[in-house]
Design a protein around this motif. Structure first.
Motif, PDB file in Angstrom:
ATOM      1  N   SER A  60       0.828  -1.203   0.000  1.00  0.00           N
ATOM      2  CA  SER A  60       0.000   0.000   0.000  1.00  0.00           C
ATOM      3  C   SER A  60       0.863   1.255   0.000  1.00  0.00           C
ATOM      4  CB  SER A  60      -0.922   0.007   1.215  1.00  0.00           C
ATOM      5  OG  SER A  60      -1.666   1.198   1.271  1.00  0.00           O
ATOM      6  N   MET A  61       1.924   1.242   0.803  1.00  0.00           N
ATOM      7  CA  MET A  61       2.820   2.395   0.839  1.00  0.00           C
ATOM      8  C   MET A  61       3.536   2.559  -0.502  1.00  0.00           C
ATOM      9  SD  MET A  61       4.360   2.150   4.672  1.00  0.00           S
ATOM     10  CE  MET A  61       4.882   3.858   4.855  1.00  0.00           C
ATOM     11  N   SER A  62       3.903   1.452  -1.109  1.00  0.00           N
ATOM     12  CA  SER A  62       4.562   1.500  -2.406  1.00  0.00           C
ATOM     13  C   SER A  62       3.601   1.994  -3.489  1.00  0.00           C
ATOM     14  CB  SER A  62       5.087   0.106  -2.754  1.00  0.00           C
ATOM     15  OG  SER A  62       5.699   0.099  -4.006  1.00  0.00           O
ATOM     16  N   ALA A  63       2.344   1.594  -3.396  1.00  0.00           N
ATOM     17  CA  ALA A  63       1.346   2.003  -4.399  1.00  0.00           C
ATOM     18  C   ALA A  63       1.079   3.505  -4.351  1.00  0.00           C
ATOM     19  CB  ALA A  63       0.052   1.230  -4.189  1.00  0.00           C
ATOM     20  N   SER A  64       1.330   4.143  -3.225  1.00  0.00           N
ATOM     21  CA  SER A  64       1.133   5.587  -3.155  1.00  0.00           C
ATOM     22  C   SER A  64       2.109   6.329  -4.071  1.00  0.00           C
ATOM     23  CB  SER A  64       1.280   6.084  -1.713  1.00  0.00           C
ATOM     24  OG  SER A  64       2.614   5.978  -1.278  1.00  0.00           O
ATOM     25  N   HIS A  65       3.131   5.656  -4.507  1.00  0.00           N
ATOM     26  CA  HIS A  65       4.153   6.232  -5.382  1.00  0.00           C
ATOM     27  C   HIS A  65       3.898   5.917  -6.857  1.00  0.00           C
ATOM     28  CE1 HIS A  65       8.502   6.100  -6.866  1.00  0.00           C
ATOM     29  NE2 HIS A  65       8.210   7.354  -6.692  1.00  0.00           N
ATOM     30  N   LEU A  66       2.865   5.152  -7.135  1.00  0.00           N
ATOM     31  CA  LEU A  66       2.587   4.688  -8.489  1.00  0.00           C
ATOM     32  C   LEU A  66       2.404   5.837  -9.483  1.00  0.00           C
ATOM     33  CD1 LEU A  66       2.062   2.283 -10.353  1.00  0.00           C
ATOM     34  CD2 LEU A  66      -0.348   2.420  -9.693  1.00  0.00           C
ATOM     35  N   PHE A  67       1.736   6.913  -9.076  1.00  0.00           N
ATOM     36  CA  PHE A  67       1.489   8.024  -9.992  1.00  0.00           C
ATOM     37  C   PHE A  67       2.797   8.614 -10.512  1.00  0.00           C
ATOM     38  CE2 PHE A  67       1.051  12.623 -10.677  1.00  0.00           C
ATOM     39  CZ  PHE A  67       0.194  12.591 -11.769  1.00  0.00           C
ATOM     40  N   ALA A  68       3.750   8.820  -9.620  1.00  0.00           N
ATOM     41  CA  ALA A  68       5.029   9.385 -10.052  1.00  0.00           C
ATOM     42  C   ALA A  68       5.763   8.431 -10.989  1.00  0.00           C
ATOM     43  CB  ALA A  68       5.908   9.709  -8.850  1.00  0.00           C
ATOM     44  N   LEU A  69       5.677   7.137 -10.731  1.00  0.00           N
ATOM     45  CA  LEU A  69       6.328   6.167 -11.615  1.00  0.00           C
ATOM     46  C   LEU A  69       5.688   6.173 -12.997  1.00  0.00           C
ATOM     47  CD1 LEU A  69       6.787   3.176  -9.149  1.00  0.00           C
ATOM     48  CD2 LEU A  69       8.545   4.741  -9.966  1.00  0.00           C
ATOM     49  N   LEU A  70       4.372   6.247 -13.042  1.00  0.00           N
ATOM     50  CA  LEU A  70       3.673   6.306 -14.334  1.00  0.00           C
ATOM     51  C   LEU A  70       3.987   7.604 -15.068  1.00  0.00           C
ATOM     52  CD1 LEU A  70       0.183   4.880 -13.332  1.00  0.00           C
ATOM     53  CD2 LEU A  70       1.861   3.804 -14.844  1.00  0.00           C
ATOM     54  N   ALA A  71       4.012   8.705 -14.322  1.00  0.00           N
ATOM     55  CA  ALA A  71       4.268  10.005 -14.941  1.00  0.00           C
ATOM     56  C   ALA A  71       5.688  10.106 -15.490  1.00  0.00           C
ATOM     57  CB  ALA A  71       4.015  11.122 -13.932  1.00  0.00           C
ATOM     58  N   ASN A  72       6.618   9.361 -14.923  1.00  0.00           N
ATOM     59  CA  ASN A  72       7.994   9.361 -15.416  1.00  0.00           C
ATOM     60  C   ASN A  72       8.181   8.418 -16.601  1.00  0.00           C
ATOM     61  OD1 ASN A  72       9.310  11.291 -13.799  1.00  0.00           O
ATOM     62  ND2 ASN A  72       9.281   9.876 -12.079  1.00  0.00           N
ATOM     63  N   ARG A  73       7.091   7.898 -17.097  1.00  0.00           N
ATOM     64  CA  ARG A  73       7.068   7.054 -18.300  1.00  0.00           C
ATOM     65  C   ARG A  73       7.978   5.827 -18.193  1.00  0.00           C
ATOM     66  NH1 ARG A  73       8.686  11.559 -21.182  1.00  0.00           N
ATOM     67  NH2 ARG A  73       7.204  13.164 -20.701  1.00  0.00           N
ATOM     68  N   LEU A  74       7.945   5.203 -17.050  1.00  0.00           N
ATOM     69  CA  LEU A  74       8.689   3.959 -16.900  1.00  0.00           C
ATOM     70  C   LEU A  74       7.900   2.826 -17.554  1.00  0.00           C
ATOM     71  CD1 LEU A  74       9.862   4.196 -13.185  1.00  0.00           C
ATOM     72  CD2 LEU A  74      11.185   4.688 -15.228  1.00  0.00           C
TER      73      LEU A  74
ATOM     74  N   PRO B 291       6.273  -0.942 -17.776  1.00  0.00           N
ATOM     75  CA  PRO B 291       5.574  -1.725 -16.743  1.00  0.00           C
ATOM     76  C   PRO B 291       6.507  -2.602 -15.908  1.00  0.00           C
ATOM     77  CG  PRO B 291       4.308  -1.777 -18.762  1.00  0.00           C
ATOM     78  CD  PRO B 291       5.609  -1.073 -19.083  1.00  0.00           C
ATOM     79  N   ARG B 292       7.501  -3.196 -16.529  1.00  0.00           N
ATOM     80  CA  ARG B 292       8.443  -4.040 -15.782  1.00  0.00           C
ATOM     81  C   ARG B 292       9.237  -3.201 -14.780  1.00  0.00           C
ATOM     82  NH1 ARG B 292      11.678  -8.255 -19.125  1.00  0.00           N
ATOM     83  NH2 ARG B 292       9.687  -9.279 -18.925  1.00  0.00           N
ATOM     84  N   GLN B 293       9.645  -1.994 -15.179  1.00  0.00           N
ATOM     85  CA  GLN B 293      10.380  -1.118 -14.261  1.00  0.00           C
ATOM     86  C   GLN B 293       9.486  -0.677 -13.096  1.00  0.00           C
ATOM     87  OE1 GLN B 293      11.424   1.764 -17.292  1.00  0.00           O
ATOM     88  NE2 GLN B 293      13.628   1.365 -16.924  1.00  0.00           N
ATOM     89  N   ILE B 294       8.231  -0.364 -13.407  1.00  0.00           N
ATOM     90  CA  ILE B 294       7.290   0.043 -12.359  1.00  0.00           C
ATOM     91  C   ILE B 294       7.083  -1.092 -11.367  1.00  0.00           C
ATOM     92  CG2 ILE B 294       4.871   0.636 -11.908  1.00  0.00           C
ATOM     93  CD1 ILE B 294       4.931   2.256 -14.526  1.00  0.00           C
ATOM     94  N   LEU B 295       6.881  -2.296 -11.889  1.00  0.00           N
ATOM     95  CA  LEU B 295       6.684  -3.449 -11.017  1.00  0.00           C
ATOM     96  C   LEU B 295       7.919  -3.680 -10.142  1.00  0.00           C
ATOM     97  CD1 LEU B 295       4.875  -5.831 -10.214  1.00  0.00           C
ATOM     98  CD2 LEU B 295       6.017  -7.158 -11.999  1.00  0.00           C
ATOM     99  N   PHE B 296       9.092  -3.559 -10.738  1.00  0.00           N
ATOM    100  CA  PHE B 296      10.331  -3.741  -9.974  1.00  0.00           C
ATOM    101  C   PHE B 296      10.423  -2.714  -8.843  1.00  0.00           C
ATOM    102  CE2 PHE B 296      14.800  -2.611  -9.239  1.00  0.00           C
ATOM    103  CZ  PHE B 296      15.274  -3.823  -8.764  1.00  0.00           C
ATOM    104  N   HIS B 297      10.176  -1.438  -9.157  1.00  0.00           N
ATOM    105  CA  HIS B 297      10.239  -0.384  -8.133  1.00  0.00           C
ATOM    106  C   HIS B 297       9.235  -0.654  -7.021  1.00  0.00           C
ATOM    107  CE1 HIS B 297      13.007   2.726  -9.579  1.00  0.00           C
ATOM    108  NE2 HIS B 297      12.649   2.364 -10.805  1.00  0.00           N
ATOM    109  N   MET B 298       8.024  -1.030  -7.396  1.00  0.00           N
ATOM    110  CA  MET B 298       6.981  -1.242  -6.396  1.00  0.00           C
ATOM    111  C   MET B 298       7.295  -2.442  -5.503  1.00  0.00           C
ATOM    112  SD  MET B 298       3.482  -0.092  -8.218  1.00  0.00           S
ATOM    113  CE  MET B 298       2.608  -0.335  -6.712  1.00  0.00           C
ATOM    114  N   VAL B 299       7.805  -3.518  -6.076  1.00  0.00           N
ATOM    115  CA  VAL B 299       8.136  -4.700  -5.273  1.00  0.00           C
ATOM    116  C   VAL B 299       9.288  -4.399  -4.319  1.00  0.00           C
ATOM    117  CG1 VAL B 299       9.085  -7.037  -5.401  1.00  0.00           C
ATOM    118  CG2 VAL B 299       7.192  -6.394  -6.888  1.00  0.00           C
TER     119      VAL B 299
END
Length: 181
Positions: A32-46, A48-56
């Motif tokens: 849940s804490m990691s998901a709060s950062h999802l918007f910034a990861l999406l906005a930085n055009r990462l 999907p694999r990079q986003i998943l890696f960062h979130m995990v």
């Protein structure tokens, strides 16, 4: 007035003891804490694999921060109150205190994110105090002494993660938005 607050906290402690979800809640709170950062990861055009890696990775590090806090609470309970126990037993009993962290994803809300984060983290700490009283009979004042070092340690670890990884993403996003204007 003070007695009614104390009775309310005791009732809350009994309810939390009945829930008993254990250490497994740590991963949910970290996610849940990691998901709060999802918007910034999406906005930085990462990708999907990079986003998943960062979130995990973020979820695991955040879960580890809370686990270190629980181990610290366990050690302090043994030192201050003389209650000998295993950290995993304590973690299974105290894991339910983290349930407000499941709503940490709401910290992504603009303008009120800091207020939500502080409220949720304070709620987690209050739950720990109430559970110490309900499960081990530790008075609230002594519970504060027992839980404060682990709470501060967890906050420092979470703050380091925010400062290092997440702020870099937000700064990158801010630079890109500024260059578009």
């Amino acid at each position: 007035m003070l007695q009614s607050i104390s009775a309310g906290l005791a009732g809350m402690g009994e309810l939390l003891v009945e829930l008993d979800v254990g250490v497994g809640l740590l991963v949910g709170v970290g996610a849940s804490m990691s998901a709060s950062h999802l918007f910034a990861l999406l906005a930085n055009r990462l990708r999907p694999r990079q986003i998943l890696f960062h979130m995990v990775v973020d979820a695991l590090v955040l879960s580890l921060a809370f686990l270190i806090g629980i181990v610290s609470h366990s050690l302090m309970l043994t030192l201050v109150a003389g209650v000998p126990l295993q950290p995993i037993t304590f973690g299974n009993r105290m894991g339910v205190a983290l349930w407000p962290g499941l709503f940490y994803v709401l910290v992504a809300a603009p303008y009120i994110s800091d207020l939500i984060a502080v409220t949720l983290l304070a709620w987690v700490h209050l739950n720990v105090l109430v559970l110490l009283q309900a499960v081990y009979g530790v008075p609230l004042e002594k519970g504060l002494v027992i839980s404060l070092p682990g709470y501060v340690l967890s906050l420092i670890l979470i703050g380091l993660l925010f400062a290092q990884r997440w702020r870099a993403s937000y700064n990158t996003l801010a630079r890109e938005v500024a260059s578009l204007s």
